[in-house]
Design a protein around this motif. Structure first.
Motif, short mmCIF file in Angstrom:
data_model
loop_
_atom_site.label_atom_id
_atom_site.label_comp_id
_atom_site.label_asym_id
_atom_site.label_seq_id
_atom_site.Cartn_x
_atom_site.Cartn_y
_atom_site.Cartn_z
N SER A 1 0.82 -1.21 0.00
CA SER A 1 0.00 0.00 0.00
C SER A 1 0.85 1.26 0.00
N LEU A 2 2.01 1.21 0.67
CA LEU A 2 2.90 2.37 0.66
C LEU A 2 3.44 2.62 -0.74
N PHE A 3 3.87 1.56 -1.40
CA PHE A 3 4.49 1.72 -2.72
C PHE A 3 3.45 1.90 -3.83
N ALA A 4 2.19 1.61 -3.54
CA ALA A 4 1.16 1.80 -4.56
C ALA A 4 1.04 3.27 -4.95
N LYS A 5 1.29 4.17 -3.99
CA LYS A 5 1.15 5.61 -4.25
C LYS A 5 2.50 6.32 -4.35
N ALA A 6 3.58 5.62 -4.07
CA ALA A 6 4.89 6.27 -4.09
C ALA A 6 5.38 6.45 -5.51
N GLU A 7 6.06 7.57 -5.75
CA GLU A 7 6.64 7.84 -7.05
C GLU A 7 8.14 7.57 -6.99
N LEU B 1 15.52 4.83 -4.90
CA LEU B 1 14.82 3.88 -4.03
C LEU B 1 15.10 4.20 -2.57
N ILE B 2 16.35 4.53 -2.26
CA ILE B 2 16.70 4.87 -0.87
C ILE B 2 15.93 6.10 -0.42
N ASP B 3 15.85 7.11 -1.28
CA ASP B 3 15.09 8.32 -0.93
C ASP B 3 13.63 7.99 -0.68
N THR B 4 13.07 7.10 -1.50
CA THR B 4 11.67 6.71 -1.31
C THR B 4 11.48 5.98 0.01
N LEU B 5 12.38 5.07 0.32
CA LEU B 5 12.30 4.33 1.57
C LEU B 5 12.40 5.27 2.77
N ASN C 1 9.26 6.29 5.55
CA ASN C 1 9.59 5.89 6.92
C ASN C 1 9.85 4.39 7.08
N ILE C 2 10.30 3.76 5.99
CA ILE C 2 10.78 2.38 6.09
C ILE C 2 12.24 2.40 6.54
N LEU C 3 13.00 3.35 6.00
CA LEU C 3 14.35 3.63 6.47
C LEU C 3 14.35 4.99 7.16
N CYS D 1 24.70 7.17 7.53
CA CYS D 1 24.18 5.84 7.87
C CYS D 1 22.65 5.85 7.92
N VAL D 2 22.07 4.70 7.59
CA VAL D 2 20.62 4.53 7.70
C VAL D 2 20.32 3.26 8.47
N THR D 3 19.12 3.20 8.99
CA THR D 3 18.65 1.99 9.66
C THR D 3 17.16 1.83 9.35
N PHE D 4 16.64 0.64 9.56
CA PHE D 4 15.22 0.45 9.36
C PHE D 4 14.47 1.09 10.54
N THR D 5 13.37 1.76 10.22
CA THR D 5 12.64 2.51 11.24
C THR D 5 12.22 1.61 12.39
#
Length: 992
Positions: free
Chosen positions: A430-436, A480-484, A488-490, A499-503
């Protein structure tokens, strides 16, 4: 001291009292504590503080203790009385001035601070949270130290606030004020002196991911920097982030502390001279890899020695570097065992996150409709795993946002069809259904595999923070990283640039599981291949080697659900492997060759994983090789899981099932036609479910041979067993141990045993608190059936009268009993007379166990009246722990010379000594002696007996087993035995 003195005390006077105590040298402080034990100095009517509490107290803890036992006025009066006794004249003058109200009018530059305000409030047990002024130091402190402390506090306050501000929170996330208030209370109680007076120096905050351990640790540091907490306790508080330091190779402890002094050197002399004033907050211990060989490392006290960072942390945790410092450590639960191995006397604090009430409030506020929210929450509660993980606020957000989107998308949405895995699939889709995202259709599958590979590899190496290089190595595209990040997945890690981590860790766990469900052959670590890596993962998780993998395996199996695979492919444009079910079936077949299936295999978690798939055909296939299972049912979810999977176990022959949750009338079904052994021990059963089960077990198609029902409640349900005993010819073994059977249940069972349709051969009634009336019924049963050949009555207060009743049936010609166990039955010498008479007439009894009864030499002498008869059929006799001496051995030796049927004799844990062995050896030398096993463990034997044993070993044609464990034979005795063992005439096969 007059009680009419006008007392007026402000907060500053509390600081003064603490300064008095801190100015005392060590001997004076000990004398002050001793005076607090004197009734004369306490005016007789004051409550005495326990010495154990006083002994461990420093000045701060001591003042807190005084506040627990005395009022403010009493504290000053007691202090004045003790100081007078100690001849501290100048201090007494100042205290009298305070008591007479003069202090409030004096002006003293050293008393203007409010540093002790919160401590005084704590002593008065108020809930005020007034801020202190941390920049005002004691007058006697050198100016340089004051500057150091002030600048460090300001720097750390700015650092924590920046980390706080940079932490993103998703849209729609709910903040609960009551949780914040609870955190304040936890912070306040963590590091203040406890009621016993001794302050724990190592505190571990443990809990599952996302419940707020790091948040609480950061708030502790922030409140210290702002002046709310710990001002009199700690001069410096250091924050060490494990995910930040673990990438550092070699450094020094001093260098580690210097990170937060970017423009100057830390005051190392001050830090080293007052270690008790230091607090180290060590956050995220689970991210550190501590090699097992560190335990053997010698102590290290050098702050300037260059070492690997994990070794420095090891020495800090073990209290080598700063022995007097306080440690506050955060960790996920699965690393608690490692910490217990490292730490000295730690205090573990469970951080539980959202309470049940918090979760309810969150759902109501998120959905805005109380009825809808409570309906959803009832469903979540039934999914115990999901409800447990909702203690983390981010999981609550993910669950609520996913359900809200699904309800909006589909008017036919049904909660009942949801699993934990399906929620996460729909959450991501559902998150990626609307993500560009500016990715081509061709690159989507490759990018998903790359992202999931990062997650999986992180799980293997306990890595939850990823640097730019990690993402670049996997060729993850920036878009993809910017979208994540935007979804709020990353999230970015505030104190680790780039550095990044999963939320939330569950996002990483889900994507890690998804990696093994997607197509491709390359493993997350490159080698081995993906399917081999998957097998190792499953085997570790399901053999309880690594609890850390449990949620990941649950997601992995859940992704096998056909509609979920379709959802992933349709919305996320990633390809699910077509061979995954075949590979799982291959893995299941290979499990048969592992010992883990019989030793440590977590059947319940395996069944939970299969239940998550909801694919009955697959479950039937993967369970087809399963021959045995071991399940503990302690909740409704486990009940549903067991019922779902057990009905698909087509070849199950052995099942242990402990049920401690009430069973609904329609639940818990399993195939009984293949079962040969069933163990229902430690179960709570109702009459309906027990009767239903017994009807199934009496079916002509049922192959059940062994049934165990130890510690079943309520005991009355055991009456239903007559259905099986009366109608199942295959059932030969019944174990009802550890049940207080009583007369109604035992009478019904014994009556059924006499029925011609009953074929029971072995009956175990250990620890059943059997009464004399029960023994009469049992004796009657033994004389009316020739089928029961083995009886165990151990751990029952049988006593001599009970043996007399039992032996009356042993002499009956219809009694076919071959083995009788009477250990721990409170028997004495008279019992041996009854048994001896029975053995003279009984022609079937071959095994008798009398272990741990106080028979004594007199009892053995009576027993040997039968044992010495050639027609006595007894072959195996256990007399271990029966208070015997060498005299008993002489009687037994005489019996062995006349009776050649005895093959096994155990005399362990008796005072046999060397003389007893000599008597036995004389009998063993007789060529007609048939004894092949002799137990002499823990019999107070010395080297002298070895000469007799050596002679027997060289001549006996029958002795093949000899147990001499826990005897002080010394090297000389062992040498004698060794020579005998090397002779070709020695027949011994086993020496214990």
């Amino acid at each position: 001291m007059s009680s009419s003195v006008n007392v007026y005390i402000n907060n500053g006077s509390c600081d003064k009292l603490l300064s008095y105590l801190m100015d005392l040298d060590q001997l004076q402080l000990e004398e002050f504590k001793l005076c607090l034990q004197s009734p004369e100095l306490l005016f007789g009517n004051f409550q005495k503080i326990p010495w154990a509490n006083l002994k461990a107290s420093d000045p701060v803890n001591l003042l807190s203790l005084l506040g627990e036992y005395f009022s403010e006025r009493q504290i000053w009066e007691v202090t004045l009385s003790i100081f007078e006794n100690m001849n501290l004249t100048s201090l007494c003058v100042e205290i009298r001035a305070i008591l007479n109200g003069e202090w409030v009018h004096r002006r003293d530059g050293g008393m203007g601070g409010t540093e002790g305000h919160l401590l005084c409030a704590h002593i008065r047990m108020t809930q005020s949270w007034g801020p202190q002024d941390p920049n005002q130091e004691a007058a006697e402190m050198p100016e340089e130290e004051k500057v150091h402390r002030r600048r460090y506090r300001e720097r750390m306050k700015a650092k924590i606030l920046m980390m706080w501000d940079n932490m993103p929170w998703p849209e729609g996330h709910i903040y609960l004020r009551n949780v914040t208030e609870k955190e304040h209370k936890e912070l306040k109680s963590l590091l203040y002196p406890n009621r016993m007076g001794a302050q724990p120096q190592t505190i571990v905050l443990e809990g599952v991911a996302g419940v707020g351990k790091t948040t609480l640790a950061m708030k502790a540091m922030l409140h210290w920097a702002e002046g709310f907490l710990f001002q009199q306790k700690f001069s410096y508080v250091f924050f060490i982030s494990c995910h930040k330091v673990k990438e550092v190779k070699d450094t020094t402890f001093a260098g580690l502390l210097s990170w937060d002094w970017p423009d100057s050197q830390p005051p190392f002399d001050e830090l080293m001279s007052h270690p008790e004033r230091l607090l180290f907050v060590i956050d995220g211990f689970e991210e550190m890899d501590m090699p097992s060989n560190l335990d053997a490392s010698p102590p290290c006290t050098d702050w300037f020695q260059r070492l690997p960072v994990h070794r420095i942390l090891f020495y800090l945790l073990r209290k080598d570097l700063v022995p007097g410092a306080t440690l506050l450590i955060t960790t996920k639960e699965y690393r608690t065992k490692d910490l217990k191995r490292l730490l000295l006397d730690p205090c573990f604090v469970q951080i539980s996150g959202f309470t049940e009430g918090d979760r309810e409030e969150y759902f109501i506020r998120y959905f805005g409709d109380q009825n809808k929210a409570k309906k959803i929450l009832r469903w979540v509660r039934k999914n115990e795993n999901l409800f447990y993980f909702c203690s983390a606020p981010m999981v609550c957000w993910a669950v609520c946002s996913c359900l809200k989107r699904q309800m909006a998308r589909s008017p036919c949405f049904q909660l009942s069809t949801q699993t934990t895995t399906s929620l996460y699939v729909y959450f991501f889709s559902s998150l990626f259904a609307k993500a560009e995202v500016s990715l081509s259709a061709q690159s989507w599958p490759e990018q998903w595999i790359a992202l999931c590979s990062v997650a999986a590899e992180g799980m293997w190496f306990w890595n939850f923070t990823f640097a730019k290089e990690d993402l670049k190595h996997r060729r993850l595209e920036a878009s993809l990283i910017d979208t994540l990040l935007s979804l709020n997945i990353l999230r970015k890690v505030s104190d680790c640039d780039g550095c990044v981590t999963f939320t939330h860790q569950s996002f990483q766990v889900f994507l890690g599981a998804m990696f093994y469900a997607l197509g491709g052959t390359k493993g997350s670590m490159g080698s081995p291949a993906k399917h081999e890596e998957m097998k190792v993962l499953l085997t570790d998780a399901l053999a309880d080697i690594n609890f850390y993998w449990n949620q990941m395996t649950l997601f992995f199996f859940g992704l096998l659900k056909r509609n979920l695979a379709g959802e992933l492919e349709a919305t996320l444009r990633c390809k699910v492997s077509r061979r995954i079910t075949d590979e799982l079936l291959e893995w299941a077949e290979e499990l048969g060759s592992y010992d883990i299936v019989f030793n440590r295999f977590e059947f319940l978690h395996f069944f939970e994983c299969l239940y998550e798939t909801q694919e009955e055909n697959f479950v039937r296939q993967i369970l087809s090789p399963l021959l045995e299972a071991d399940l503990d049912i302690f909740g409704n979810l486990q009940l549903q899981v067991a019922s779902f999977c057990l009905k698909h176990c087509q070849r199950l022959s052995k099942l242990r099932l402990s049920v401690t949750v009430p069973i609904p009338q329609t639940e818990l079904t399993f195939t009984t036609e293949t079962l040969e052994e069933l163990d229902l021990s430690n179960s709570k059963l109702n009459a309906f479910s027990m009767k239903k089960l017994c009807y199934e077990l009496r079916s002509p198609r049922c192959k059940l041979q062994r049934l165990t029902c130890k510690s079943v409640s309520p005991v009355r349900v055991l009456k239903e067993l007559v259905l099986i005993l009366h109608g199942n010819q295959r059932l030969t073994h019944l174990n009802l141990s550890s049940n207080n059977l009583g007369i109604p249940v035992s009478t019904m069972i014994f009556k059924t045993l006499r029925h011609s349709a009953c074929n029971l051969q072995y009956l175990c009634l250990e620890k059943c608190q059997l009464s004399a009336a029960v023994y009469r019924g049992l004796a009657s049963c033994l004389t009316s059936t020739q089928r029961t050949t083995r009886l165990c009555l151990g751990f029952n207060p049988l006593q001599d009268d009970g043996v007399r009743l039992l032996c009356s049936s042993l002499t009956h010609p219809e009694c076919a009993l071959e083995r009788l166990v009477l250990w721990f039955c409170q028997l004495r010498a008279p019992s041996c007379k009854y048994l001896s008479d029975a053995l003279l007439e009984n022609k079937s009894l071959t095994h008798l166990n009398l272990r741990r009864n106080s028979l004594g030499d007199e009892g053995v002498k009576l027993l040997c009246e039968a044992l010495s008869r050639p027609d006595c059929r007894l072959q195996n006799l256990d007399l271990s722990g029966c208070s015997l001496t060498a005299g008993s051995c002489q009687e037994l030796a005489n019996a062995l010379r006349h009776n050649h049927n005895m093959k096994i004799l155990d005399l362990g844990s008796n005072d046999v000594r060397d003389d007893g062995v000599m008597h036995l050896c004389e009998a063993l030398k007789d060529p007609s002696c048939a004894l092949n096993t002799l137990g002499l463990e823990k019999c107070n034997l010395m080297p002298a007996c070895c000469q007799h044993l050596s002679s027997v070993l060289g001549s006996s044609k029958s002795l093949v087993h000899l147990n001499l464990l826990q005897n002080d034979l010394e090297p000389s005795g062992v040498g004698i035995l060794w020579k005998a063992l090397k002779k070709s005439t020695c027949k011994l096969q086993k020496l214990g």
